[in-house]
Write a protein that holds these residues in place. Structure first.
Motif, PDB file in Angstrom:
ATOM      1  N   ARG B 125       0.838  -1.195   0.000  1.00  0.00           N
ATOM      2  CA  ARG B 125       0.000   0.000   0.000  1.00  0.00           C
ATOM      3  C   ARG B 125       0.878   1.252   0.000  1.00  0.00           C
ATOM      4  N   MET B 126       1.972   1.211   0.727  1.00  0.00           N
ATOM      5  CA  MET B 126       2.843   2.378   0.818  1.00  0.00           C
ATOM      6  C   MET B 126       3.986   2.301  -0.193  1.00  0.00           C
ATOM      7  N   SER B 127       4.573   1.082  -0.338  1.00  0.00           N
ATOM      8  CA  SER B 127       5.818   1.012  -1.108  1.00  0.00           C
ATOM      9  C   SER B 127       5.565   1.074  -2.608  1.00  0.00           C
ATOM     10  N   LEU B 128       4.474   0.538  -3.106  1.00  0.00           N
ATOM     11  CA  LEU B 128       4.243   0.569  -4.562  1.00  0.00           C
ATOM     12  C   LEU B 128       4.222   2.003  -5.096  1.00  0.00           C
ATOM     13  N   PRO B 129       3.378   2.895  -4.533  1.00  0.00           N
ATOM     14  CA  PRO B 129       3.385   4.265  -5.031  1.00  0.00           C
ATOM     15  C   PRO B 129       4.734   4.966  -4.840  1.00  0.00           C
ATOM     16  N   GLU B 130       5.401   4.697  -3.715  1.00  0.00           N
ATOM     17  CA  GLU B 130       6.698   5.342  -3.466  1.00  0.00           C
ATOM     18  C   GLU B 130       7.733   4.915  -4.498  1.00  0.00           C
ATOM     19  N   LEU B 131       7.794   3.593  -4.753  1.00  0.00           N
ATOM     20  CA  LEU B 131       8.768   3.085  -5.717  1.00  0.00           C
ATOM     21  C   LEU B 131       8.475   3.625  -7.112  1.00  0.00           C
ATOM     22  N   GLN B 132       7.189   3.718  -7.431  1.00  0.00           N
ATOM     23  CA  GLN B 132       6.794   4.202  -8.741  1.00  0.00           C
ATOM     24  C   GLN B 132       7.214   5.672  -8.908  1.00  0.00           C
ATOM     25  N   ARG B 133       6.993   6.446  -7.849  1.00  0.00           N
ATOM     26  CA  ARG B 133       7.313   7.870  -7.884  1.00  0.00           C
ATOM     27  C   ARG B 133       8.802   8.076  -8.134  1.00  0.00           C
ATOM     28  N   ARG B 134       9.607   7.196  -7.537  1.00  0.00           N
ATOM     29  CA  ARG B 134      11.053   7.356  -7.697  1.00  0.00           C
ATOM     30  C   ARG B 134      11.570   6.754  -8.989  1.00  0.00           C
ATOM     31  N   GLY B 135      10.707   6.063  -9.724  1.00  0.00           N
ATOM     32  CA  GLY B 135      11.109   5.562 -11.031  1.00  0.00           C
ATOM     33  C   GLY B 135      11.740   4.179 -11.040  1.00  0.00           C
ATOM     34  N   TYR B 136      11.418   3.350 -10.051  1.00  0.00           N
ATOM     35  CA  TYR B 136      11.917   1.967 -10.070  1.00  0.00           C
ATOM     36  C   TYR B 136      11.152   1.159 -11.102  1.00  0.00           C
ATOM     37  N   SER B 137      11.803   0.085 -11.580  1.00  0.00           N
ATOM     38  CA  SER B 137      11.137  -0.790 -12.545  1.00  0.00           C
ATOM     39  C   SER B 137       9.870  -1.351 -11.930  1.00  0.00           C
ATOM     40  N   GLU B 138       8.769  -1.194 -12.650  1.00  0.00           N
ATOM     41  CA  GLU B 138       7.497  -1.603 -12.095  1.00  0.00           C
ATOM     42  C   GLU B 138       7.417  -3.120 -11.939  1.00  0.00           C
ATOM     43  N   ASP B 139       7.967  -3.826 -12.947  1.00  0.00           N
ATOM     44  CA  ASP B 139       7.957  -5.284 -12.876  1.00  0.00           C
ATOM     45  C   ASP B 139       8.642  -5.772 -11.604  1.00  0.00           C
ATOM     46  N   MET B 140       9.780  -5.164 -11.279  1.00  0.00           N
ATOM     47  CA  MET B 140      10.508  -5.605 -10.095  1.00  0.00           C
ATOM     48  C   MET B 140       9.757  -5.223  -8.821  1.00  0.00           C
ATOM     49  N   ALA B 141       9.156  -4.037  -8.831  1.00  0.00           N
ATOM     50  CA  ALA B 141       8.407  -3.619  -7.645  1.00  0.00           C
ATOM     51  C   ALA B 141       7.278  -4.605  -7.362  1.00  0.00           C
ATOM     52  N   ILE B 142       6.576  -5.001  -8.419  1.00  0.00           N
ATOM     53  CA  ILE B 142       5.467  -5.946  -8.252  1.00  0.00           C
ATOM     54  C   ILE B 142       5.987  -7.334  -7.906  1.00  0.00           C
ATOM     55  N   GLY B 143       7.034  -7.749  -8.620  1.00  0.00           N
ATOM     56  CA  GLY B 143       7.568  -9.096  -8.422  1.00  0.00           C
ATOM     57  C   GLY B 143       8.100  -9.310  -7.016  1.00  0.00           C
ATOM     58  N   THR B 144       8.908  -8.354  -6.518  1.00  0.00           N
ATOM     59  CA  THR B 144       9.454  -8.520  -5.172  1.00  0.00           C
ATOM     60  C   THR B 144       8.337  -8.599  -4.151  1.00  0.00           C
ATOM     61  N   LEU B 145       7.303  -7.795  -4.381  1.00  0.00           N
ATOM     62  CA  LEU B 145       6.196  -7.764  -3.423  1.00  0.00           C
ATOM     63  C   LEU B 145       5.436  -9.085  -3.438  1.00  0.00           C
TER      64      LEU B 145
END
Lengths: 174, 434
Positions: B125-145
């Motif tokens: 809930r918190m980390s997805l939007p934060e990671l997206q805002r900073r420009g991290y790879s979306e696939d990795m953000a979703i995958g790690t989660l």
């Protein structure tokens, strides 16, 4: 009628929540007793409150869509097929649960007639916690009948209402 | 009638009722009823009532609602924000940077919540939007989660371990402790993968934030540290033999209430909400456990588990082949059943086979839980996939693809656990020697 039934489910759910709270209380009593050197055995009381929390919570959990089922196939049904599948599971569950309630009544009656006591220090007459099970199952049977009537009148039964919840198992296959 | 035929008939009944959308607990009890009423002379109705009653006040099971409640209290405090702001300053310097927040955050959350969908949702809930805002790879953000969300099942206190312990009649304390090393191992595999990945994809990892002095780092995680201490206390008291799981859970509940009270996240409303939610979840799981208990009685009446175990033994499979077959069966099952149902449904049948093949029941519990974790990542019914599909707004295919490497890492984890059973069985032996 609708209001009365909903009140019944919420009230039994409330009793279940109190039972859950009481599990924690009996265990605190046991730990506290151990610290001051008094033997308080919460094996039975904790267990009985657990049974209370489980059975009294059944109807509330059903009506709020908490019980899991595999809806992979049936969720694809539309119209008449969807209606029939809802009616069939509610009817099956109502009959099954009613049957179980009857046998629980016989069991509770036997415990009362023979004066069965729980095996631990508390020696509670078994019919007391068993009647809580009986009450919970009776309310669950009523809830299934309620869901059956709702399904037959083509209204959305409680278990099928959309809900929030990141609780494990609470969400199902779409 | 031949016992295998009866088993087949019961299996078909189960399958038909499940596919028909009947509630799982009722399905299991119904199959148990058929087993006794049709194939044995015993009075099925009264056996059903007494079995359900006997199992419903099982002392070991009291740990379950309490741990669920502890999680509900903590999740209702501001844990989601605290997790991100508390972990980010510490992990920013690692290769792969804030992607590690997902993994470590899920690891901590796993200890709090004991369920993978909650773990995934709270951290994301918190980390997805934060990671997206900073420009991290979306696939990795979703995958790690998605991947790390599954830790919820493995890192103690875990609800699934209680469920397995109850249905396999194994010590829940020992299961909890056995899960510690494999849990850390899988976390390590995930973090290692992120580091290697980031070495090859430097462009997809944004630069770190400014380095913070240590005091500032501590200040940012001031709300996270007490939670970690609480968890350490809960697990430590079990490991040290000071408390049974139920007592440790009670400790956890009051600790969580205290923390929520200090951070003024506790109100009458949130107290009642957490209690009702815990009651609902534990009622759902207990219903399945009770249904399965009656089905086990039914099958035991007919001697099915022993016959099946003997039959499998006659096939002369090597233990490894048996394990491989079971794993495949579980992955298929996991495509349409959720974790608790899979465990209760299969333990009474699978355990005798596995034990007679020479595996340790505690080890098998940990193994089974990792396999169930994998099942959370397989479509069409992977709960983590659903949660992330809902949270990220991406379609199921994208989410599944992003999680695939982590599924692979879980397979690797199972492999390591099989080659080195000590990973799971070592810590519990230390416990016994106390």
């Amino acid at each position: 009628m609708r209001k009365g039934l909903d009140l019944l489910y919420t009230a039994s759910g409330g009793v279940a929540a109190v039972c859950l709270f009481m599990i924690a209380v009996t265990i605190v009593a046991q730990i506290a007793g151990r610290l001051v050197g008094v033997t308080i055995d919460s094996t039975e009381s904790g267990g009985f409150f657990l049974a209370g929390a489980t059975f009294m919570g059944m109807a509330y959990t059903l009506k709020t869509g908490g019980h899991v089922r595999v809806s992979l196939l049936v969720s694809r049904f539309r119209g008449r097929a969807a209606l029939l599948s809802d009616i069939w599971i509610c009817a099956f569950a109502m009959v099954g649960c009613g049957f179980l309630t009857w046998h629980t009544f016989l069991m509770t009656h036997d415990s009362w007639r023979f004066g069965d006591l729980s095996p631990g220090l508390l020696a509670v007459p078994f019919w007391i916690p068993q009647s809580v099970m009986l009450t919970g199952l009776a309310i669950l049977t009523i809830a299934f009948a309620d869901e059956l009537v709702l399904a037959m009148r083509n209204r959305t039964p409680g278990y099928a209402r959309p809900r929030d919840g990141a609780l494990e198992g609470a969400e199902e296959a779409e | 009638m031949e016992i295998l035929t009866i088993t087949g008939i019961l299996g078909l009944i189960l399958l038909a009722l499940l596919a028909g959308g009947l509630w799982i607990g009722i399905t299991l009890a119904a199959a148990g009823y058929v087993a006794i009423a049709v194939f044995s002379p015993a009075p099925a109705g009264s056996l059903m009532a007494t079995t359900l009653w006997d199992n419903s006040w099982n002392w070991a099971l009291t740990a379950l609602p309490l741990f669920v409640w502890m999680g509900e209290i903590l999740v209702r405090s501001r844990l989601s924000e605290d997790m991100f702001s508390g972990l980010a300053p510490w992990l920013d310097r690692l290769p792969g940077r804030l992607l590690h927040v997902n993994i470590v955050g899920c690891g901590v959350m796993a200890a709090v919540a004991g369920s993978s969908a909650v773990t995934c949702a709270t951290v994301g809930r918190m980390s997805l939007p934060e990671l997206q805002r900073r420009g991290y790879s979306e696939d990795m953000a979703i995958g790690t989660l998605a991947g790390s969300g599954t830790l919820g099942l493995l890192i103690p206190p875990s609800i699934m371990m209680i469920v397995y312990g109850i249905s396999a009649q194994q010590s829940i304390s020992r299961l909890f402790i056995a899960g510690v090393i494999p849990g850390l191992l899988i976390m390590g595999l995930f973090m290692g993968y992120v580091m290697v990945w980031s070495a090859f994809n430097r462009k997809s990892v944004p630069p770190a934030d400014d380095a913070l002095p240590i005091l500032e780092k501590l200040r940012r995680s001031r709300r996270l540290i007490p939670i970690i201490l609480l968890i350490a206390m809960v697990i430590g008291s079990i490991y040290g033999g000071y408390a049974t799981p139920t007592e440790a859970a009670t400790l956890g509940v009051f600790g969580a209430l205290g923390l929520a009270w200090i951070t003024s996240a506790l109100s009458w409303r949130s107290f009642v909400d957490s209690l009702m939610a815990a009651m609902r979840t534990s009622c759902m799981i207990t219903a399945i456990i009770l249904g399965a208990a009656f089905l086990s009685v039914g099958m035991a009446f007919l001697g099915i588990p022993l016959k099946l175990a003997a039959w499998v033994a006659e096939l002369g499979l090597s233990p490894m082949l048996l394990l491989l077959l079971l794993t495949l069966i579980y992955i298929v099952l996991g495509c349409f059943l959720e974790g608790a149902s899979m465990i209760v449904l299969t333990t009474s049948v699978a355990l005798p086979m596995v034990v007679s093949a020479g595996f340790d029941p505690i080890w098998f519990g940990i193994y089974l839980i990792i396999v169930v974790e994998m099942a959370q990542l397989t479509p069409p019914v992977g709960f983590n996939l659903f949660v992330l599909h809902g949270m990220s707004g991406r379609d199921m295919w994208t989410v599944t693809k992003a999680s695939a490497p982590f599924f692979g890492l879980l397979v690797l984890g199972v492999l390591l656990l099989t080659l080195m059973p000590g990973l799971a069985t070592f810590l519990p032996t230390l416990m016994l020697s106390r």
